[in-house]
Design a protein around this motif. Structure first.
Motif, PDB file in Angstrom:
ATOM      1  N   ASN A 180       4.055  -5.090 -10.292  1.00  0.00           N
ATOM      2  CA  ASN A 180       4.583  -4.283  -9.194  1.00  0.00           C
ATOM      3  C   ASN A 180       4.381  -2.786  -9.426  1.00  0.00           C
ATOM      4  OD1 ASN A 180       5.293  -6.554  -7.809  1.00  0.00           O
ATOM      5  ND2 ASN A 180       7.440  -6.512  -8.394  1.00  0.00           N
ATOM      6  N   ALA A 181       4.416  -2.358 -10.684  1.00  0.00           N
ATOM      7  CA  ALA A 181       4.096  -0.961 -10.984  1.00  0.00           C
ATOM      8  C   ALA A 181       2.644  -0.659 -10.601  1.00  0.00           C
ATOM      9  CB  ALA A 181       4.324  -0.667 -12.463  1.00  0.00           C
ATOM     10  N   GLY A 182       1.749  -1.574 -10.949  1.00  0.00           N
ATOM     11  CA  GLY A 182       0.340  -1.389 -10.623  1.00  0.00           C
ATOM     12  C   GLY A 182       0.073  -1.413  -9.134  1.00  0.00           C
ATOM     13  N   ARG A 183       0.777  -2.301  -8.422  1.00  0.00           N
ATOM     14  CA  ARG A 183       0.599  -2.369  -6.969  1.00  0.00           C
ATOM     15  C   ARG A 183       1.070  -1.079  -6.300  1.00  0.00           C
ATOM     16  NH1 ARG A 183       3.032  -8.472  -6.113  1.00  0.00           N
ATOM     17  NH2 ARG A 183       1.088  -9.632  -6.330  1.00  0.00           N
ATOM     18  N   TYR A 184       2.210  -0.564  -6.750  1.00  0.00           N
ATOM     19  CA  TYR A 184       2.720   0.668  -6.149  1.00  0.00           C
ATOM     20  C   TYR A 184       1.737   1.817  -6.375  1.00  0.00           C
ATOM     21  CZ  TYR A 184       5.474   4.851  -5.330  1.00  0.00           C
ATOM     22  OH  TYR A 184       5.887   6.077  -4.866  1.00  0.00           O
ATOM     23  N   ILE A 185       1.300   1.983  -7.613  1.00  0.00           N
ATOM     24  CA  ILE A 185       0.348   3.054  -7.910  1.00  0.00           C
ATOM     25  C   ILE A 185      -0.953   2.844  -7.143  1.00  0.00           C
ATOM     26  CG2 ILE A 185      -1.120   3.976  -9.750  1.00  0.00           C
ATOM     27  CD1 ILE A 185       1.292   3.692 -11.635  1.00  0.00           C
ATOM     28  N   GLY A 186      -1.395   1.600  -7.076  1.00  0.00           N
ATOM     29  CA  GLY A 186      -2.626   1.310  -6.350  1.00  0.00           C
ATOM     30  C   GLY A 186      -2.556   1.715  -4.895  1.00  0.00           C
ATOM     31  N   GLU A 187      -1.414   1.428  -4.256  1.00  0.00           N
ATOM     32  CA  GLU A 187      -1.267   1.785  -2.847  1.00  0.00           C
ATOM     33  C   GLU A 187      -1.201   3.296  -2.644  1.00  0.00           C
ATOM     34  OE1 GLU A 187      -1.309  -0.248   0.045  1.00  0.00           O
ATOM     35  OE2 GLU A 187      -2.272  -1.412  -1.553  1.00  0.00           O
ATOM     36  N   GLN A 188      -0.627   4.003  -3.617  1.00  0.00           N
ATOM     37  CA  GLN A 188      -0.559   5.461  -3.492  1.00  0.00           C
ATOM     38  C   GLN A 188      -1.930   6.104  -3.669  1.00  0.00           C
ATOM     39  OE1 GLN A 188       2.563   6.526  -2.508  1.00  0.00           O
ATOM     40  NE2 GLN A 188       2.835   4.302  -2.645  1.00  0.00           N
ATOM     41  N   LEU A 189      -2.810   5.472  -4.438  1.00  0.00           N
ATOM     42  CA  LEU A 189      -4.102   6.090  -4.778  1.00  0.00           C
ATOM     43  C   LEU A 189      -5.291   5.389  -4.150  1.00  0.00           C
ATOM     44  CD1 LEU A 189      -3.562   6.707  -8.626  1.00  0.00           C
ATOM     45  CD2 LEU A 189      -3.128   8.297  -6.724  1.00  0.00           C
ATOM     46  N   LYS A 190      -5.056   4.442  -3.259  1.00  0.00           N
ATOM     47  CA  LYS A 190      -6.155   3.607  -2.766  1.00  0.00           C
ATOM     48  C   LYS A 190      -7.229   4.397  -2.015  1.00  0.00           C
ATOM     49  CE  LYS A 190      -3.628   2.244   1.426  1.00  0.00           C
ATOM     50  NZ  LYS A 190      -3.040   1.093   2.163  1.00  0.00           N
ATOM     51  N   ASP A 191      -6.860   5.548  -1.491  1.00  0.00           N
ATOM     52  CA  ASP A 191      -7.839   6.335  -0.742  1.00  0.00           C
ATOM     53  C   ASP A 191      -8.422   7.501  -1.544  1.00  0.00           C
ATOM     54  OD1 ASP A 191      -7.474   4.763   1.573  1.00  0.00           O
ATOM     55  OD2 ASP A 191      -5.706   5.939   2.135  1.00  0.00           O
ATOM     56  N   LYS A 192      -8.096   7.554  -2.829  1.00  0.00           N
ATOM     57  CA  LYS A 192      -8.587   8.653  -3.665  1.00  0.00           C
ATOM     58  C   LYS A 192      -9.788   8.179  -4.482  1.00  0.00           C
ATOM     59  CE  LYS A 192      -7.209  11.998  -7.195  1.00  0.00           C
ATOM     60  NZ  LYS A 192      -7.678  13.148  -6.399  1.00  0.00           N
ATOM     61  N   PRO A 193     -10.951   8.777  -4.301  1.00  0.00           N
ATOM     62  CA  PRO A 193     -12.130   8.369  -5.076  1.00  0.00           C
ATOM     63  C   PRO A 193     -11.939   8.665  -6.568  1.00  0.00           C
ATOM     64  CG  PRO A 193     -12.738   9.695  -3.174  1.00  0.00           C
ATOM     65  CD  PRO A 193     -11.260   9.825  -3.317  1.00  0.00           C
ATOM     66  N   ASP A 194     -12.393   7.754  -7.390  1.00  0.00           N
ATOM     67  CA  ASP A 194     -12.378   7.919  -8.844  1.00  0.00           C
ATOM     68  C   ASP A 194     -10.998   8.343  -9.363  1.00  0.00           C
ATOM     69  OD1 ASP A 194     -13.446   7.814 -11.396  1.00  0.00           O
ATOM     70  OD2 ASP A 194     -14.061   9.924 -11.351  1.00  0.00           O
ATOM     71  N   ALA A 195      -9.966   7.614  -8.929  1.00  0.00           N
ATOM     72  CA  ALA A 195      -8.609   7.913  -9.392  1.00  0.00           C
ATOM     73  C   ALA A 195      -8.430   7.442 -10.838  1.00  0.00           C
ATOM     74  CB  ALA A 195      -7.585   7.233  -8.488  1.00  0.00           C
ATOM     75  N   LYS A 196      -7.650   8.195 -11.596  1.00  0.00           N
ATOM     76  CA  LYS A 196      -7.434   7.890 -13.020  1.00  0.00           C
ATOM     77  C   LYS A 196      -5.941   7.707 -13.279  1.00  0.00           C
ATOM     78  CE  LYS A 196     -11.351  10.789 -14.446  1.00  0.00           C
ATOM     79  NZ  LYS A 196     -11.657  11.286 -13.085  1.00  0.00           N
ATOM     80  N   VAL A 197      -5.607   6.676 -14.072  1.00  0.00           N
ATOM     81  CA  VAL A 197      -4.211   6.431 -14.438  1.00  0.00           C
ATOM     82  C   VAL A 197      -4.107   6.304 -15.947  1.00  0.00           C
ATOM     83  CG1 VAL A 197      -3.744   5.268 -12.244  1.00  0.00           C
ATOM     84  CG2 VAL A 197      -4.347   3.915 -14.256  1.00  0.00           C
ATOM     85  N   VAL A 198      -2.905   6.611 -16.466  1.00  0.00           N
ATOM     86  CA  VAL A 198      -2.605   6.421 -17.879  1.00  0.00           C
ATOM     87  C   VAL A 198      -1.316   5.616 -17.988  1.00  0.00           C
ATOM     88  CG1 VAL A 198      -3.793   8.501 -18.641  1.00  0.00           C
ATOM     89  CG2 VAL A 198      -1.370   8.617 -18.035  1.00  0.00           C
TER      90      VAL A 198
END
Length: 363
Positions: A180-198
């Motif tokens: 669920n943490a990954g899904r939330y972050i994914g939805e926030q960044l889904k429209d950002k090209p080459d998004a990076k997470v740590v």
């Protein structure tokens, strides 16, 4: 440190029998009490049911007075905010019932001492036991001893090595927490090209940490524009969170999102972020402390969400123990018996729903 070494919270994979395939069965909204939503199931394996668990104030258990019962409650030492909340939730829930007496131990992280505390409760002939073991594998024999003595055991979160050592298991979903943490972050960044997470993980030798990372990574697979570029494992403490977060910040001059596994170690992570003067990314916490929820509500920080690992599970464990001792089933289910396994849902708390979850936030 081995997988049986206790972390501050979370189920450790002490027994192969606990690694069953999940059959998630969610009843109702996540903001309703877990007592109203415990799903019936037919085996003693952990993954056979799941339920939302947030507001113990909402009710849901059978409040009709029954025979008087004494519930023995034994957990580890409350040396972490989440564990302290576990004890407090159990006490508060027991006070709600006129027919329940809660006999709670001091708690210990020393397995021999906790075994002695549980044996004292067995010798007192309590009607039912609720046990959150400091080490599930090491305490399996005392669980078996209670069951052989005719005292049913509700195994809370850290699972015993044998399903014969407990009548019912209730606990959190570490894989679901990461998912669920990954899904939330994914939805926030889904429209950002080459998004990076740590990722700031917990203790890497614990199965619970590996499960959280596995769920997180699986969720990110659905967002091809997102890459996880860094990961550090901390130790569920403020000091380790600060040190490891400082390392992540130094190694990665820019990123778009951070997932931190634990809100206690998140205190240190936020200190490191402030000291570095960094922003421009969103942070997601883990577990659901009140401090984090208040920060989310204020909306003036990089901290935008936290994924619950609900300490209200101990209140639901008291409900289950009471029902067991009184020979009741659970409201909202057709079965005459309580379920054998209940997995709680890891809800994502954001500014949009934080007011619903604030009453469950722990200090």
């Amino acid at each position: 440190m081995t997988d049986s070494t206790p972390g501050p919270y979370g189920t450790q994979a002490d027994a192969p029998a606990t690694r069953a395939t999940r059959r998630n069965m969610l009843f109702g909204a996540a903001a309703v009490s877990a007592g109203a939503l415990l799903s019936a199931c037919t085996s003693n394996q952990r993954g056979d049911a799941s339920a939302g668990a947030t507001q113990q104030q909402a009710g849901g258990a059978d409040d009709r007075p029954g025979k008087k019962v004494t519930i023995g409650f034994a957990g580890p030492q409350a040396d972490h905010g989440w564990l302290n909340a576990i004890n407090q939730n159990a006490r508060n829930r027991a006070k709600r019932y006129r027919d329940v007496t809660l006999d709670i131990t001091e708690g210990s992280n020393d397995t021999a001492q906790q075994i002695g505390q549980i044996e004292t409760l067995i010798n007192k002939r309590v009607d039912v036991l609720v046990v959150l073991p400091a080490d599930g594998k090491a305490l399996t024999q005392v669980g078996l001893k209670a069951m052989r003595a005719g005292i049913p055991v509700v195994n809370l979160d850290r699972v015993f090595a044998s399903p014969q050592a407990y009548r019912c298991w209730i606990g959190g979903d570490n894989y679901g927490m990461g998912l669920n943490a990954g899904r939330y972050i994914g939805e926030q960044l889904k429209d950002k090209p080459d998004a990076k997470v740590v990722e700031l993980a917990g203790i890497d030798t614990l199965e619970l940490t590996r499960e959280r990372t596995r769920g997180f990574d699986d969720a990110l697979k659905n967002y091809p524009n997102i890459r996880k570029v860094g990961r550090q494992a901390a130790e569920f403490t403020v000091e380790s969170g600060q040190a490891k977060m400082a390392g992540l910040l130094q190694a990665h001059p820019s990123f778009d999102a951070l997932w931190n596994h634990d809100d206690d170690q998140g205190v240190g992570a936020e200190r490191a972020i402030d000291q570095a003067g960094r922003d421009g990314f969103l942070m997601v916490g883990g577990a659901g402390s009140r401090r984090v929820m208040e920060t989310i509500k204020a909306g003036n920080s990089v901290l935008k969400a936290t994924v619950l690992y609900p300490p209200t599970m101990s209140a639901s464990a008291v409900d289950l123990a009471r029902a067991l001792a009184q020979g009741r089933g659970l409201p909202g289910t057709a079965e005459l018996e309580i379920p054998a396994s209940v997995t709680l849902y890891s809800a994502v708390v954001t500014k949009d729903n934080v007011d619903d979850y604030l009453p469950t936030g722990f200090n």
